[in-house]
Design a protein around this motif. Structure first.
Motif, mmCIF file in Angstrom:
data_model
loop_
_atom_site.group_PDB
_atom_site.id
_atom_site.type_symbol
_atom_site.label_atom_id
_atom_site.label_comp_id
_atom_site.label_asym_id
_atom_site.label_seq_id
_atom_site.Cartn_x
_atom_site.Cartn_y
_atom_site.Cartn_z
ATOM 1 N N SER A 38 -29.135 12.881 -1.137
ATOM 2 C CA SER A 38 -29.453 13.732 -2.281
ATOM 3 C C SER A 38 -30.782 13.256 -2.873
ATOM 4 C CB SER A 38 -28.359 13.606 -3.341
ATOM 5 O OG SER A 38 -28.401 12.296 -3.913
ATOM 6 N N PRO A 39 -31.414 14.058 -3.732
ATOM 7 C CA PRO A 39 -32.626 13.591 -4.394
ATOM 8 C C PRO A 39 -32.414 12.275 -5.157
ATOM 9 C CG PRO A 39 -32.457 15.954 -4.642
ATOM 10 C CD PRO A 39 -31.163 15.477 -4.016
ATOM 11 N N GLY A 40 -31.288 12.130 -5.825
ATOM 12 C CA GLY A 40 -31.005 10.891 -6.555
ATOM 13 C C GLY A 40 -30.910 9.685 -5.634
ATOM 14 N N GLU A 41 -30.289 9.881 -4.476
ATOM 15 C CA GLU A 41 -30.189 8.789 -3.509
ATOM 16 C C GLU A 41 -31.562 8.430 -2.944
ATOM 17 O OE1 GLU A 41 -25.665 9.556 -1.833
ATOM 18 O OE2 GLU A 41 -27.306 10.856 -1.135
ATOM 19 N N LEU A 42 -32.420 9.433 -2.775
ATOM 20 C CA LEU A 42 -33.781 9.162 -2.288
ATOM 21 C C LEU A 42 -34.607 8.423 -3.349
ATOM 22 C CD1 LEU A 42 -34.434 12.536 -0.433
ATOM 23 C CD2 LEU A 42 -34.121 10.274 0.619
ATOM 24 N N ILE A 43 -34.435 8.796 -4.607
ATOM 25 C CA ILE A 43 -35.124 8.071 -5.683
ATOM 26 C C ILE A 43 -34.664 6.613 -5.694
ATOM 27 C CG2 ILE A 43 -35.326 7.797 -8.198
ATOM 28 C CD1 ILE A 43 -35.327 10.889 -8.383
ATOM 29 N N ALA A 44 -33.362 6.382 -5.589
ATOM 30 C CA ALA A 44 -32.840 5.006 -5.574
ATOM 31 C C ALA A 44 -33.432 4.213 -4.412
ATOM 32 C CB ALA A 44 -31.314 5.019 -5.494
#
Length: 172
Positions: A89-95
């Motif tokens: 997800s975008p959040g996982e990519l940011i992390a």
């Protein structure tokens, strides 16, 4: 390098994949995808952005896309094949990007939709020129890439902090 210097993220969607009788993770590139990956590599090289690190999904189509694109680069950056990018997800990519070392200035992420397009949308607090309009109109087709920049350390990357600087997608 100072953390105040702008950092760049290139979000690169894998090129067009084929649909043989294999698992999704093992899908190879289609002939069109092989051509578009090389063109995308040349176009990314034309931007003049030196890439320090590539984070590539472990799927067959992303690895093939990166292999063909990076062949066009004057300098091959360090490449890390990262299984967390597949279906991220975008959040996982940011992390994942938040974990990047601060001596890295430019990262290319070779991944999949909807995560790559979602990340470009979420990170972009603003856009330069007509890049945002072009991305909005075209979406994020196979082999497309977006170039974003932001200031600060990687751990400070969060929604809205980046500027969309460039966007490219192959001709349909």
């Amino acid at each position: 390098m100072s953390v105040a210097e702008p950092r760049r993220i290139v979000l690169f969607r894998h090129a067009k994949a084929d649909w043989p009788q294999v698992t999704d993770h093992e899908r190879p590139l289609a002939e069109r995808g092989r051509m578009d990956a090389a063109v995308a590599g040349r176009r990314l090289t034309d931007t003049g952005i030196p890439v320090d690190l590539a984070l590539c999904s472990t799927s067959t189509r992303t690895r093939e896309t990166w292999k063909l694109a990076v062949h066009e680069f004057p300098h091959r950056p360090k490449t890390v094949y990262e299984e967390r990018i597949y279906e991220a997800s975008p959040g996982e990519l940011i992390a994942l990007l938040n974990e990047s070392p601060d001596d890295v200035r430019t990262i290319v992420v070779i991944g999949h939709n909807p995560g790559i397009q979602g990340l470009a949308d979420i990170l972009s607090g603003s856009s330069e020129g007509d890049a945002g309009e072009r991305m909005s109109r075209r979406g994020f087709p196979a082999a497309a890439f977006a170039v974003l920049s932001f200031e600060g350390p990687w751990k400070a990357l969060e929604p809205g902090v980046a500027t969309l600087r460039d966007y490219w997608a192959p001709e349909e």
